[in-house]
Design an enzyme around this catalytic site. Structure first.
Site, PDB file in Angstrom:
ATOM      1  CE  LYS A 163      -2.464  -0.524   3.692  1.00 37.07           C
ATOM      2  NZ  LYS A 163      -2.035  -1.854   4.145  1.00 37.07           N
ATOM      3  NE  ARG A 179      -4.470  -0.432   9.688  1.00 42.69           N
ATOM      4  CZ  ARG A 179      -3.353   0.080   9.186  1.00 42.69           C
ATOM      5  NH1 ARG A 179      -3.361   1.261   8.633  1.00 42.69           N
ATOM      6  NH2 ARG A 179      -2.245  -0.610   9.216  1.00 42.69           N
ATOM      7  NE  ARG A 220       7.254  -2.971   5.963  1.00 44.34           N
ATOM      8  CZ  ARG A 220       5.986  -2.562   6.019  1.00 44.34           C
ATOM      9  NH1 ARG A 220       5.346  -2.212   4.924  1.00 44.34           N
ATOM     10  NH2 ARG A 220       5.349  -2.541   7.160  1.00 44.34           N
ATOM     11  NE  ARG A 250       6.082  -0.438  10.078  1.00 48.43           N
ATOM     12  CZ  ARG A 250       4.929  -0.282   9.435  1.00 48.43           C
ATOM     13  NH1 ARG A 250       4.900   0.304   8.256  1.00 48.43           N
ATOM     14  NH2 ARG A 250       3.816  -0.717   9.963  1.00 48.43           N
ATOM     15  NE  ARG A 268       1.562  -4.488  11.058  1.00 48.31           N
ATOM     16  CZ  ARG A 268       2.595  -4.359  10.224  1.00 48.31           C
ATOM     17  NH1 ARG A 268       3.725  -4.999  10.463  1.00 48.31           N
ATOM     18  NH2 ARG A 268       2.503  -3.589   9.171  1.00 48.31           N
TER      19      ARG A 268
HETATM   20  P1  AMP Z   1       0.788   1.092   8.824  1.00 52.96           P
HETATM   21  O1  AMP Z   1       2.048   1.834   8.585  1.00 52.96           O
HETATM   22  O2  AMP Z   1      -0.357   1.562   7.970  1.00 52.96           O
HETATM   23  O3  AMP Z   1       0.971  -0.405   8.761  1.00 52.96           O
HETATM   24  O4  AMP Z   1       0.331   1.428  10.334  1.00 52.96           O
HETATM   25  C1  AMP Z   1       1.150   1.109  11.433  1.00 52.96           C
HETATM   26  C2  AMP Z   1       0.330   1.099  12.714  1.00 52.96           C
HETATM   27  O5  AMP Z   1      -0.223   2.411  12.926  1.00 52.96           O
HETATM   28  C3  AMP Z   1      -0.877   0.167  12.727  1.00 52.96           C
HETATM   29  O6  AMP Z   1      -0.532  -1.171  13.055  1.00 52.96           O
HETATM   30  C4  AMP Z   1      -1.734   0.822  13.794  1.00 52.96           C
HETATM   31  O7  AMP Z   1      -1.226   0.574  15.098  1.00 52.96           O
HETATM   32  C5  AMP Z   1      -1.517   2.306  13.502  1.00 52.96           C
HETATM   33  N1  AMP Z   1      -2.506   2.777  12.500  1.00 52.96           N
HETATM   34  C6  AMP Z   1      -2.255   3.221  11.241  1.00 52.96           C
HETATM   35  N2  AMP Z   1      -3.382   3.570  10.621  1.00 52.96           N
HETATM   36  C7  AMP Z   1      -4.393   3.345  11.501  1.00 52.96           C
HETATM   37  C8  AMP Z   1      -5.822   3.485  11.451  1.00 52.96           C
HETATM   38  N3  AMP Z   1      -6.439   3.930  10.347  1.00 52.96           N
HETATM   39  N4  AMP Z   1      -6.526   3.142  12.558  1.00 52.96           N
HETATM   40  C9  AMP Z   1      -5.930   2.710  13.675  1.00 52.96           C
HETATM   41  N5  AMP Z   1      -4.600   2.521  13.782  1.00 52.96           N
HETATM   42  C10 AMP Z   1      -3.836   2.840  12.719  1.00 52.96           C
END
Ligand code: AMP
Length: 223
Positions: A16, A91, A131, A163, A174
């Site tokens: 994404k 989400r 990654r 990360r 996740r």
């Molecule tokens: P990502 O980089 O999109 O994988 O997001 C990393 C982490 O940020 C996720 O595992 C959540 O803990 C938090 N996060 C990101 N976007 C959201 C969202 N829309 N709602 C809730 N938590 C989020």
């Protein structure tokens, strides 16, 4: 003036972030990644960052009210007047409903396209565990997209890191969170007639060409 609000969805590891950057640049609209916004807040040790940290490190979602307020704030910035490409948001169904309300009330519009990057779970795990990120957000993969020099970002020369939430146990959690809380959005957007599935198991260029073409068709944009 017609606006282009796009939501890119897909499981963690589907690409994404990479695809959102490419598409937003081509369409000349801001790329809004809630994960990046939370990580920036974490880096700067803001109150929001401190609130998000525990959830993020364990692969949980940050509470809806916190996330929605952060996006509402970001989308009100002048650079979003013509649209934006959202990555990692919404989400949950509550976030999707709140976002529809914001777009309706503030912009008098709605989402024109939701590309869904489809990928099997086995592929997701291998992608995420290999990654490597740079502090500026450039992404590499040990096997699929290695940096020219091991451990160093090709673009800015900074040291790469893994990360915290890309550790195997957290990855599985996740994916589970995605299936329970985010996958229902597929149905939500399908019913609205804006969902477009894109096969994520191809090269970055092939996937991005497909994503751009579904967005252009869905949002009535010219080539
Ligand atoms: P990502 O980089 O999109 O994988 O997001 C990393 C982490 O940020 C996720 O595992 C959540 O803990 C938090 N996060 C990101 N976007 C959201 C969202 N829309 N709602 C809730 N938590 C989020």
């Amino acid at each position: 003036m017609s606006q282009t609000f796009v939501v890119l969805i897909g499981p963690p590891g589907a690409g994404k972030g990479t695809q959102a950057k490419i598409a937003a640049e081509k369409l000349q609209i801001p790329h809004i990644s809630t994960g990046d916004l939370f990580r920036d807040n974490l880096k700067n040790q803001t109150e929001l960052g401190k609130t998000a940290q525990t959830y993020m490190n364990s692969g949980q979602l940050v509470p809806d009210e916190v996330t929605i307020a952060m996006v509402a704030d970001r989308i009100s910035c002048p650079d979003c007047a013509k649209g934006a490409l959202l990555d990692g948001f919404p989400r949950t169904i509550a976030q999707a409903e709140a976002f529809d309300k914001i777009l309706g009330e503030q912009f008098g519009t709605s989402i024109c396209c939701v590309p869904l990057i489809d990928l099997a779970n086995e592929v997701l795990v291998s992608r995420l565990s290999g990654r490597w990120m740079c502090p500026q957000g450039h992404v590499f993969h040990e096997v699929n997209n290695p940096p020219k020099v091991e451990g160093v970002c090709d673009v800015c020369g900074l040291t790469l890191y893994q990360r915290e939430d890309d550790k195997t146990e957290t990855i599985l959690h996740r994916i589970e969170v995605y299936e329970n809380q985010t996958a229902p959005l597929i149905d939500y957007y399908e019913k609205k007639g804006v969902l477009n599935r894109v096969d994520g198991n191809r090269t970055i260029d092939e996937v991005s060409a497909d994503i751009l073409s579904v967005i252009r068709a869905g949002c009535g944009l010219k080539e």
